[in-house]
Design a protein around this motif. Sequence first.
Motif, mmCIF file in Angstrom:
data_model
loop_
_atom_site.group_PDB
_atom_site.id
_atom_site.type_symbol
_atom_site.label_atom_id
_atom_site.label_comp_id
_atom_site.label_asym_id
_atom_site.label_seq_id
_atom_site.Cartn_x
_atom_site.Cartn_y
_atom_site.Cartn_z
ATOM 1 N N ALA A 40 9.446 -3.212 -9.262
ATOM 2 C CA ALA A 40 9.760 -3.248 -7.711
ATOM 3 C C ALA A 40 8.600 -2.368 -7.409
ATOM 4 O O ALA A 40 8.214 -2.831 -6.220
ATOM 5 N N TYR A 41 7.992 -1.328 -7.718
ATOM 6 C CA TYR A 41 6.943 -0.553 -7.320
ATOM 7 C C TYR A 41 5.652 -1.397 -7.428
ATOM 8 O O TYR A 41 4.666 -1.195 -6.218
ATOM 9 N N ALA A 42 5.566 -2.220 -8.262
ATOM 10 C CA ALA A 42 4.297 -3.068 -8.366
ATOM 11 C C ALA A 42 4.292 -4.142 -7.393
ATOM 12 O O ALA A 42 3.403 -4.436 -6.618
ATOM 13 N N ALA A 43 5.604 -4.572 -6.900
ATOM 14 C CA ALA A 43 5.666 -5.418 -5.787
ATOM 15 C C ALA A 43 5.172 -4.766 -4.379
ATOM 16 O O ALA A 43 4.586 -5.328 -3.498
ATOM 17 N N GLN A 44 5.700 -3.615 -4.287
ATOM 18 C CA GLN A 44 5.472 -2.769 -3.204
ATOM 19 C C GLN A 44 3.871 -2.582 -3.082
ATOM 20 O O GLN A 44 3.180 -2.813 -1.861
ATOM 21 N N HIS A 45 3.195 -2.313 -4.248
ATOM 22 C CA HIS A 45 1.705 -2.121 -4.045
ATOM 23 C C HIS A 45 1.071 -3.450 -3.577
ATOM 24 O O HIS A 45 0.035 -3.713 -3.033
ATOM 25 N N LEU A 46 1.662 -4.699 -3.972
ATOM 26 C CA LEU A 46 1.079 -5.828 -4.038
ATOM 27 C C LEU A 46 0.988 -6.429 -2.290
ATOM 28 O O LEU A 46 0.371 -6.756 -1.824
ATOM 29 N N TRP A 47 2.383 -6.117 -2.061
ATOM 30 C CA TRP A 47 2.721 -6.245 -0.414
ATOM 31 C C TRP A 47 1.560 -5.428 0.366
ATOM 32 O O TRP A 47 1.283 -5.844 1.336
#
Length: 529
Positions: free
Chosen positions: A515-522
């Motif tokens: 989930a945090y990886a997704a936030q970094h990508l966004w």
Amino acid sequence: MRLIDFHRRCRIYCRNAHVRKPLDTASRWRDHAAMELDHDTCYRALASRDVRFDGRFFIAVKTTGIYCRPICPARTAKSENVLFFASAAAAQEAGFRPCLRCRPEAAPDSGAWRGVSNTGVSHAVARALALIEMGALDEAGMDALADRLGLGERQLRRLFVQHVGASPVTVAQTRRVLLAKQLIHETRMPFTEIAFAAGFGSVRRFNEVFHGLYQRPPSALRRSAQPEQSAGAQGEVTLLLRYRPPYDWPAMLAFFKARAINGLELVSDSSYSRSICLDGVQGTVLVQQGAGHALQATIRFPRLASLPAIIARLRRMFDLAADPQAINQQLSADPLMAALTAARSGLRLPGAWDGFELAMRAVLGQQITVAGAIRLAAKLVAQHGEALREQCADRPGLSHVFPQPAHVALADLALLGMPKSRAATLSAIAAALVADPQLLDGRASLGEAVQKMCELPGIGDWTAHYIALRHLREPDAFPAADVALMNAIALHEGGTRPNAKELAIRAEAWRPWRAYAAQHLWASLAVNG
């Protein structure tokens, strides 16, 4: 000692220990199950007074009967006279009382270890802790909490002793005590109001607990501490909500500003405010950067008993329990995430105020832009949300609260200007929430929660994972079908854009923090235009 050594060497285990209470006429030895960490490692961390260890564990001094934060300015006790506990509740259950000097209630939450697959803490315990924080044991007993988790009472107690070092009842009482002490220090609220705001059933019980823990009445604690916040309007409370640094507050505000719903939310360059409604009672909240490592929340709500639930929602919404150092350390094993976390080390995972509201937002956002979804959400609020009964002169843009499920279930949402299929999905979710108010609660696992949500009409894997990510606070949720995430991978790693299956495979390297990886990508897409 480096923080990475602390994470590597502190292995939590349970054992029976004998702890002596402070000497008095009734002193005696008693057995208890004490959550301990590696003693030598924690003692070296204590000696360093390093703020990075604040909230990761608590120190109990056997000769005084007091437990402290690792940054307490008091003289360091001898190694043989201290015990280490993973939570304040465990220290209190062992018979220790909170330190008046370092104020354990002011420590940042150590919630990052809860419910993560590589910590050994069960998902059931993580969900139980979240429910207790929301006031589950203030409203009902252990049997009701166990039923919500699908467990037996004995099994739930055993899991708490194993993973938290304290019973659920002790965890709830510790939460009440520490919140009450924070209110004593930071507000000018009368003690009667503090008792009910902290979740005590009566003023008598409030006084009894404080006498037992601090060996003095609550009034003596206030005499020794000048309230940190000035008195506000009636029904208004201003508190500091601590976090573990770093914290990228501008990024959090930018996220909410891009998604702010007219009439419901106001986001400036320095603050976030919104209207709220709990069980038909309306109010507002204002959140901005506070002193030190904390956000400052100003809560206007006429029902004091709801304060713990409001605080819990705000902490989840602004991801205040996260441990960015632990998360970034694990993510940085991947070269792409190493670069992204280095650039935005304090990036948090924005949450949601309410599960139903987030589900409506997620469905409205299916296959359209964020701006388009927000326009539809504003229409939904304006036409079906209840008008705010008391307008705020200093927050003139707040006019409505978000619609309730019962109202949405009966409304003709197609009139808002959306496809009939999407309107039908919104109505179906609302009707399902009316039938089962706990429908969007966490399940036994992320997979079960996603499966349960996908049984609703119009809810697919992307929507379910998005709800799990922002509302259920599942740190490993990952909407692999998200086009923006696919674009981000193509941007950073070159080549063609991956499909959902390929992205899911790529994301395996980021467990248990996808989930945090997704936030970094966004966030990286916003930076790169």
